[in-house]
Each structure stands twice: as C-alpha cells, then as structure tokens.
Design a protein around this motif. Structure first.
Motif, PDB file in Angstrom:
ATOM      1  N   ALA A  43       0.834  -1.200  -0.101  1.00  0.00           N
ATOM      2  CA  ALA A  43       0.046   0.049  -0.012  1.00  0.00           C
ATOM      3  C   ALA A  43       0.938   1.188  -0.119  1.00  0.00           C
ATOM      4  O   ALA A  43       0.458   2.195  -0.635  1.00  0.00           O
ATOM      5  N   ARG A  44       2.026   1.085   0.512  1.00  0.00           N
ATOM      6  CA  ARG A  44       2.831   2.218   0.624  1.00  0.00           C
ATOM      7  C   ARG A  44       3.491   2.815  -0.807  1.00  0.00           C
ATOM      8  O   ARG A  44       3.487   3.767  -0.876  1.00  0.00           O
ATOM      9  N   ARG A  45       3.975   1.586  -1.337  1.00  0.00           N
ATOM     10  CA  ARG A  45       4.363   2.005  -2.860  1.00  0.00           C
ATOM     11  C   ARG A  45       3.214   2.484  -3.772  1.00  0.00           C
ATOM     12  O   ARG A  45       3.537   3.375  -4.545  1.00  0.00           O
ATOM     13  N   LEU A  46       2.026   1.781  -3.636  1.00  0.00           N
ATOM     14  CA  LEU A  46       1.025   2.241  -4.278  1.00  0.00           C
ATOM     15  C   LEU A  46       0.587   4.001  -4.156  1.00  0.00           C
ATOM     16  O   LEU A  46       0.455   4.690  -4.790  1.00  0.00           O
ATOM     17  N   ALA A  47       0.661   4.169  -2.854  1.00  0.00           N
ATOM     18  CA  ALA A  47       0.343   5.694  -2.373  1.00  0.00           C
ATOM     19  C   ALA A  47       1.419   6.544  -2.999  1.00  0.00           C
ATOM     20  O   ALA A  47       1.195   7.418  -3.474  1.00  0.00           O
ATOM     21  N   ARG A  48       2.852   6.200  -3.048  1.00  0.00           N
ATOM     22  CA  ARG A  48       3.802   6.876  -3.707  1.00  0.00           C
ATOM     23  C   ARG A  48       3.669   6.961  -5.035  1.00  0.00           C
ATOM     24  O   ARG A  48       3.889   7.978  -5.987  1.00  0.00           O
ATOM     25  N   TYR A  53       1.506  10.564  -9.827  1.00  0.00           N
ATOM     26  CA  TYR A  53       0.678  10.735 -10.827  1.00  0.00           C
ATOM     27  C   TYR A  53       0.099  12.273 -10.509  1.00  0.00           C
ATOM     28  O   TYR A  53      -0.258  13.081 -11.723  1.00  0.00           O
ATOM     29  N   ILE A  54      -0.375  12.406  -9.155  1.00  0.00           N
ATOM     30  CA  ILE A  54      -1.003  13.725  -8.939  1.00  0.00           C
ATOM     31  C   ILE A  54       0.038  14.861  -9.260  1.00  0.00           C
ATOM     32  O   ILE A  54      -0.337  15.865  -9.814  1.00  0.00           O
ATOM     33  N   PRO A 123      11.014   1.944 -15.109  1.00  0.00           N
ATOM     34  CA  PRO A 123      11.686   2.474 -13.737  1.00  0.00           C
ATOM     35  C   PRO A 123      10.952   2.173 -12.543  1.00  0.00           C
ATOM     36  O   PRO A 123       9.630   2.108 -12.909  1.00  0.00           O
ATOM     37  N   THR A 124      11.484   1.737 -11.529  1.00  0.00           N
ATOM     38  CA  THR A 124      10.682   1.498 -10.303  1.00  0.00           C
ATOM     39  C   THR A 124      10.438   2.755  -9.425  1.00  0.00           C
ATOM     40  O   THR A 124       9.533   2.800  -8.717  1.00  0.00           O
ATOM     41  N   ASP A 125      11.248   3.578  -9.696  1.00  0.00           N
ATOM     42  CA  ASP A 125      11.071   5.004  -8.769  1.00  0.00           C
ATOM     43  C   ASP A 125       9.550   5.626  -9.701  1.00  0.00           C
ATOM     44  O   ASP A 125       9.392   5.817 -10.678  1.00  0.00           O
ATOM     45  N   PRO A 126       8.647   5.863  -8.767  1.00  0.00           N
ATOM     46  CA  PRO A 126       7.322   6.434  -9.092  1.00  0.00           C
ATOM     47  C   PRO A 126       7.372   7.603  -9.994  1.00  0.00           C
ATOM     48  O   PRO A 126       6.767   7.545 -11.131  1.00  0.00           O
ATOM     49  N   ASP A 127       8.333   8.546  -9.633  1.00  0.00           N
ATOM     50  CA  ASP A 127       8.428   9.769 -10.583  1.00  0.00           C
ATOM     51  C   ASP A 127       8.876   9.437 -11.904  1.00  0.00           C
ATOM     52  O   ASP A 127       8.493  10.041 -12.778  1.00  0.00           O
ATOM     53  N   ALA A 128       9.947   8.781 -11.697  1.00  0.00           N
ATOM     54  CA  ALA A 128      10.710   8.196 -13.161  1.00  0.00           C
ATOM     55  C   ALA A 128       9.621   7.427 -14.063  1.00  0.00           C
ATOM     56  O   ALA A 128       9.617   7.565 -15.209  1.00  0.00           O
TER      57      ALA A 128
END
Length: 307
Positions: A43-48, A53-54, A123-128
């Motif tokens: 859940a923490r990774r999905l929140a990131r 996206y926001i 990429p696994t980093d959410p922003d990237a």
C-alpha cells in the motif's frame, strides 16, 4: 514528541470517486489497479505511485483485480496503470478488453515478478515511471491465446509448472518468490516424467518438458530464449527430450549462464501456433499461474495490443 504515523491505506474506487472535489473533474483520470492479496503488494508503494501521478497533473482512482473482485475499467479513464506482477497484468488485460481502446496502459512492477516490466526496462521509482510513461510511444504486445485464456510472457509444462500447481498462495503472500523454492522442493521428492507430444506449426517434438517464450525473460532475470521479444508475433519453443532430475537441473544451470541452446538434450523451434498433448492431463504454467491443462492449443494474436 511522537511523530504522527502516515496512513497509507488505499481508498476503494467508489469512495475515492465520491470524495473528489468538483474542481478536479477536468483533470485527466488515472485508474491504478492492483491485487491486494498478491505477493509483493505494498500500500505504501501504491500511495507513492498515486502521489507521482498527481504531481504530473492527473487525478487518481484505485481499483482491484483479484479472485474476489474482477477488474472493471472505470468510465472517463485516460490512463490505466496496472501495478502488480505478470499474473495481475494478464488478468487485467484479458478482463478489460482494451483492444481498440484509446486508454493508455502503464505497467508498474509491484508484484512478485513482472517479466514484462523487466523486458521493457520500466523504472521502479514512481516519479521516473510516470514521467517515462506519459512521454513514451505505445508499445506493441502480442498476447497468446491458450485454451480460452491468454498469456503474455512465457508458459511451460514440466517440473516448474507442477511446482506452481502446488504453490501455497498464503506462503507466496508472506515470503514472495521464495515460496516457489519450497514448492519445487516438494516436486523433487515426487518426480514425474510424462511424455508430451508438441507440435510447432505442425512439426512434431516428443519431449518430457517444454518451455514456451513469448517474451525474453523467465522467472526473473533469466532467459531460455534470449531472442524472444514481447513485440514480435513469434513463439520460441524449448523442449527437453528427457526431464530427469539431473536433466532439469542442468537446464536451469545453463539458463542462468545463458547457454540453454548448447545442451544436447534440448530441441528448439519457433512458430505462431503450438499444440501440446499428453496421455494424462498436465498443468500449464503461464505468467506465473496455472492457466490451463493439456491438451492445449496456443496461437499468437493476429494483431497486437498497444500499451
């Protein structure tokens, strides 16, 4: 003074939609879908991922794809983000019927294993990940139709498939891919050698285990068919004429070294259609799940999905 603990619980789609402010209606909508009971779910990774996206100007809604809650595509979605392993991706694409859709599809590796994301170097980093996703061109993907279902990356019949058939889902949820090691140990104790009849574009191969690649990778960073690619409409078949314990062990060691084609016990073939039969029904592992049993017919899709 104690710091307040951040709450990473995810809000179900219906509640998330209801809680969105009216001013957000004009923002493009991203639907993030995951399987909350799968191994590797966070859940923490999905929140990131939601927050990323926001930051890039999207509104976000969460939904599930699980045995209890089949996937449903929400209206007005501009992007669909499948956050999970290969099994979740397979189920969502099959249930969503996205062929011809204008919805962009992003695949984020958040499950036990995601061979598609590995091949596409996601990429696994959410922003990237979000930045790369919104700027890339659509990628072609040729699914494989098999006995009324689809698979995307790889399939197999043999000791590894029997291990998947005996896998404890609860153990997989708790320890991830190590659960496969436990299941394989049980297979080594009760070893079986069924005789398979495999036809690749009508060419017959007699063997005791068979591995079929649609994509490059298998079970992580390894490959038994390095030339296979998700975007190509070709099946790469690797058959083990004999599948004794020592044959199977030698095959996996050769695969880890990238030299499966050098084994005398291996027969290679490529084609668009494969049929497999056996005197006794055998489980077929596809993208990490048991998806069918023999007899089986596998056919590459005539046209690709664009993801």
């Amino acid at each position: 003074m104690a710091m307040a603990r951040k709450d990473y619980r995810l809000i179900p789609a219906s509640q998330e939609m209801a809680s969105r402010a009216p001013a957000a209606v004009d923002r493009p909508l991203v639907q993030i879908v995951s399987n909350p009971v799968s191994g590797g779910h966070s859940a923490r990774r999905l929140a990131r991922l939601r927050d990323a996206y926001i930051r890039y100007g999207f509104d976000v809604v969460f939904s599930e794809s699980s045995p209890a809650t089949p996937f449903q595509l929400i209206k007005r979605v501009a992007r669909l983000c499948i956050a999970g392993g290969d099994g979740t991706v397979r189920h969502v694409l099959e249930q969503g019927d996205l062929r011809g859709s204008t919805v962009a599809v992003d695949v984020y590796p958040a499950g036990t294993i995601n061979l598609m994301a590995r091949e596409w170097n996601v990429p696994t980093d959410p922003d990237a990940f979000v930045q790369t996703s919104i700027n890339r061109a659509p990628r072609p993907l040729f699914p494989v139709r098999m006995n009324g279902t689809n698979f995307l990356a790889c399939a197999s019949i043999g000791p590894d498939a029997r291990a998947v058939a005996g896998l404890s889902t609860e153990l997989k949820r708790r320890i991830g891919r190590l659960a496969y090691v436990v299941a394989m140990m049980k297979v080594f104790i009760d070893w079986q050698r069924p005789r398979l009849r495999v036809f690749v574009d009508s060419k017959r191969i007699d063997c005791e285990a068979v591995f079929i690649a649609k994509g490059r990778f298998y079970a992580g960073p390894w490959s038994f068919a390095p030339a296979a690619r998700l975007e190509q409409p070709i099946l790469h078949v690797v058959a083990l004429r004999h599948a004794r314990r020592r044959d199977f062990t030698a095959f996996f060691l050769a695969m880890m070294a990238g030299k499966t084609g050098n084994l005398e016990n291996v027969q290679l073939a490529t084609g668009r259609e494969v049929s497999i039969d056996c005197d006794t029904p055998q489980p077929i592992q596809a993208d990490g799940d048991i998806a069918a049993h023999t007899p089986a017919s596998l056919v590459v899709a005539a046209a690709p999905l664009l993801l």
